[in-house]
Motif scaffolding. Sequence first.
Motif, PDB file in Angstrom:
ATOM      1  N   VAL A   1       0.966  -1.216  -0.279  1.00  0.00           N
ATOM      2  CA  VAL A   1      -0.147   0.147   0.087  1.00  0.00           C
ATOM      3  C   VAL A   1       0.540   1.347   0.138  1.00  0.00           C
ATOM      4  O   VAL A   1       0.634   2.619  -0.488  1.00  0.00           O
TER       5      VAL A   1
ATOM      6  N   THR B   1       1.812   1.727  -3.497  1.00  0.00           N
ATOM      7  CA  THR B   1       0.846   2.501  -4.841  1.00  0.00           C
ATOM      8  C   THR B   1      -0.015   3.184  -4.409  1.00  0.00           C
ATOM      9  O   THR B   1      -0.708   3.698  -4.676  1.00  0.00           O
ATOM     10  N   GLN B   2      -0.118   3.739  -3.161  1.00  0.00           N
ATOM     11  CA  GLN B   2      -1.147   4.744  -2.733  1.00  0.00           C
ATOM     12  C   GLN B   2      -0.318   6.344  -2.356  1.00  0.00           C
ATOM     13  O   GLN B   2       0.035   6.174  -0.323  1.00  0.00           O
ATOM     14  N   LYS B   3      -0.456   6.909  -3.045  1.00  0.00           N
ATOM     15  CA  LYS B   3       0.017   8.452  -2.350  1.00  0.00           C
ATOM     16  C   LYS B   3      -0.875   9.482  -1.212  1.00  0.00           C
ATOM     17  O   LYS B   3       0.110   9.459  -0.803  1.00  0.00           O
ATOM     18  N   ARG B   4      -1.584   8.796  -1.784  1.00  0.00           N
ATOM     19  CA  ARG B   4      -2.404   9.777  -0.825  1.00  0.00           C
ATOM     20  C   ARG B   4      -2.209   9.065   1.195  1.00  0.00           C
ATOM     21  O   ARG B   4      -2.223  10.164   1.832  1.00  0.00           O
TER      22      ARG B   4
ATOM     23  N   SER C   1       6.293   8.968  -5.430  1.00  0.00           N
ATOM     24  CA  SER C   1       5.986   8.184  -5.583  1.00  0.00           C
ATOM     25  C   SER C   1       5.919   8.258  -7.731  1.00  0.00           C
ATOM     26  O   SER C   1       4.951   7.233  -8.010  1.00  0.00           O
TER      27      SER C   1
END
Length: 248
Positions: free
Chosen positions: A192, A195-198, A235
Amino acid sequence: MSSENKNTAPKEKGGFNIKSKAVWTLLFVLIAALSIWAVTSQAKDFTISAFGNFIATANPIWLCSATLSMLGFIIFEGMALLTICHAFGYKRSFGRGFVYSASDIYFSAITPSATGGQPASAFFMMKDGIPGTFVTVALVINLIMYTASIVAMSLVSLIFAPSLFLNFEPVSKLLIGVGFVIQLALLAFFIVLLTQKRLVETLCCGTVKLLAKLKIIKNLDKMLSKVNKKIDNYSSYASHLKGKGKML
């Protein structure tokens, strides 16, 4: 895309000068001495003579096998890091890969919960001119594959030698099961993070804001701006993992 994130790798540095090597050698000897002292002082039954006798009476074949396995662990860990670096255009020598790996394993062994390993490895990678944001991505990738290998070996052991697990006491089985679940959760968490910038933004910016509230960071806006730029680079590197399945 910033200049830090370009795929053109800087030339590998020629290593440390004599003064730096002397300092690192002295530091290594000091930490090694303190590590040995910490272990021996807590083990009441341990003595240097007993340890020497243990080595003298050990089976030479198994002793050599253990030594080769130790070297193999360091070498293949270094090759794994070099494979990741090379896939992104950062060419480094086998010797530097050995340093990245050896520092990781050594500092993992002497720090609580192995917390010092990756920072030590990152230090030497950045010392060789590899951008910090890419180093972070590389170490996370390596950690994902390392955790995945532990999970895979556990499953293989259960399939081909189930008695190893079944012979444990119920409490031990429970703890092993909990440990296995934790490994799976960590594996998912690391994926995660790539893959999850936020999520990365939430974690990093939240930490910066907390430090600002504690008066550790003074200029919050300036620090958040720097952090966001680093996250963008991070990212960007992570997004370039697509199509690099062969590297994994």
